[in-house]
Write a protein that holds these residues in place. Structure first.
Motif, mmCIF file in Angstrom:
data_model
loop_
_atom_site.group_PDB
_atom_site.id
_atom_site.type_symbol
_atom_site.label_atom_id
_atom_site.label_comp_id
_atom_site.label_asym_id
_atom_site.label_seq_id
_atom_site.Cartn_x
_atom_site.Cartn_y
_atom_site.Cartn_z
ATOM 1 N N CYS A 105 -14.295 -4.946 -0.092
ATOM 2 C CA CYS A 105 -14.163 -4.910 -1.548
ATOM 3 C C CYS A 105 -15.521 -4.716 -2.220
ATOM 4 O O CYS A 105 -16.575 -4.977 -1.631
ATOM 5 C CB CYS A 105 -13.574 -6.221 -2.072
ATOM 6 N N GLY B 253 -9.258 -0.590 -3.234
ATOM 7 C CA GLY B 253 -7.843 -0.366 -2.952
ATOM 8 C C GLY B 253 -7.208 0.608 -3.919
ATOM 9 O O GLY B 253 -6.371 1.431 -3.526
ATOM 10 N N CYS C 85 -11.288 -4.760 2.245
ATOM 11 C CA CYS C 85 -10.560 -4.941 0.981
ATOM 12 C C CYS C 85 -9.107 -5.285 1.267
ATOM 13 O O CYS C 85 -8.411 -4.553 1.973
ATOM 14 C CB CYS C 85 -10.633 -3.650 0.152
ATOM 15 N N ASN D 70 -5.422 3.829 -2.498
ATOM 16 C CA ASN D 70 -3.958 3.837 -2.574
ATOM 17 C C ASN D 70 -3.394 4.622 -3.750
ATOM 18 O O ASN D 70 -2.284 5.153 -3.673
ATOM 19 C CB ASN D 70 -3.426 2.403 -2.647
ATOM 20 N N CYS E 200 -12.281 -0.974 -7.993
ATOM 21 C CA CYS E 200 -11.400 -1.455 -6.928
ATOM 22 C C CYS E 200 -11.281 -0.424 -5.819
ATOM 23 O O CYS E 200 -10.820 0.702 -6.046
ATOM 24 C CB CYS E 200 -10.019 -1.769 -7.502
ATOM 25 N N LYS F 95 -6.474 -5.125 -0.439
ATOM 26 C CA LYS F 95 -5.465 -4.192 -0.929
ATOM 27 C C LYS F 95 -5.252 -3.009 0.006
ATOM 28 O O LYS F 95 -4.316 -2.233 -0.157
ATOM 29 C CB LYS F 95 -5.822 -3.713 -2.332
ATOM 30 N N LEU F 96 -6.127 -2.868 0.986
ATOM 31 C CA LEU F 96 -5.930 -1.824 1.981
ATOM 32 C C LEU F 96 -5.069 -2.305 3.143
ATOM 33 O O LEU F 96 -4.629 -1.519 3.971
ATOM 34 C CB LEU F 96 -7.282 -1.350 2.531
ATOM 35 N N ARG G 150 0.834 -1.209 0.000
ATOM 36 C CA ARG G 150 0.000 0.000 0.000
ATOM 37 C C ARG G 150 0.867 1.257 0.000
ATOM 38 O O ARG G 150 0.632 2.194 -0.764
ATOM 39 C CB ARG G 150 -0.927 -0.035 1.220
#
Length: 261
Positions: free
Chosen positions: A241, A187, A256, A191, A185, A258-259, A104
């Motif tokens: 997500c 994330g 999510c 990000n 998305c 990706k976080l 991230r």
């Protein structure tokens, strides 16, 4: 340009900014190709007619980001794109490849480097001199955001917000963020857009900025002059997500992934 009435900015809800608006006109149109002239409903991608200006910015950003992007998958033919070969889909694809293999924090650092690479030497210091953190500077940058970033986020409008107890027209309401609806998305939104943009204005330019995405309808509020909350207190980091539209979503996870990387 349209001005709306907005109540005090609050961060109590992880998904929705508590506001009260009074419409005084329509949204800036931003080349939307939908018959209604408005962004498509949630779950559908809005159709746009991108012109010379929009494609130039897509190409500029994509080419800068391509330097940090993971290579295309094996077997995929790669041909270096010309100046006007990029469209919005290819720009988003480059963004996704930048995320690959990066944490991230590393993703956010790439965006910071890309933004700095687009500025002449000494630009942040000059910005601080020209735009100290005043009400006027916050309102001026909000007004600039509407015409110059419509290619990236879609139609937006200036709104009145309350910052530190003072009402000012330094808010920007993005009706349905083009970047979020095309990436699908959470994330990527956080990000690759929200956090690095906030940090860039707040720390590089010295003008506080808070971005408050609404993951229920893909709208977003930008508040110039409002310092962003500490990372650990930002409600976006509890956001799950988009299970039905994100290709890397994990429906079983409450947040999510990706976080958390």
């Amino acid at each position: 340009m349209v001005v709306l009435s907005l109540q005090v900015v609050q961060f109590s809800s992880p998904q929705r900014l508590s506001v009260k608006r009074q419409r005084t006109g329509g949204f800036i149109r931003c080349g939307i190709a939908e018959p209604s002239g408005e962004p498509a409903p949630m779950g559908q991608k809005t159709k746009y007619n991108d012109g010379f200006f929009e494609k130039a910015f897509m190409t500029l950003f994509a080419r800068k980001m391509e330097k940090f992007a993971a290579p295309l998958k094996s077997g995929t033919e790669f041909k270096k794109k010309g100046w006007f070969d990029y469209d919005y889909e290819s720009f988003v694809d480059v963004s996704k490849r930048v995320m690959q293999g990066r944490s991230r924090m590393q993703q956010q650092e790439v965006v910071r480097e890309v933004l700095l690479s687009m500025l002449p030497p000494g630009a942040p210091a000059q910005f601080r001199k020209l735009f100290p953190p005043t009400k006027w500077a916050a309102e001026f940058n909000a007004a600039l955001t509407v015409p110059f970033f419509h290619w990236l986020v879609g139609p937006s409008e200036v709104v009145e917000v309350e910052v530190n107890g003072e009402k000012q027209k330094s808010g920007v309401h993005i009706k349905k963020c083009r970047y979020l609806e095309n990436s699908g998305c959470v994330g990527m939104c956080v990000n690759m857009c929200k956090i690095p943009t906030q940090d860039f204005f707040t720390n590089e330019f010295g003008l506080p900025l808070t971005m408050i995405p609404n993951f229920e309808d893909m709208s977003c509020e930008m508040v110039y002059g409002q310092a962003p909350p500490p990372i650990e207190e930002d409600p976006v980091f509890t956001q799950p997500c988009f299970a039905e539209i994100c290709s890397v979503a994990n429906p079983s996870s409450p947040v999510c992934h990706k976080l958390q990387a």
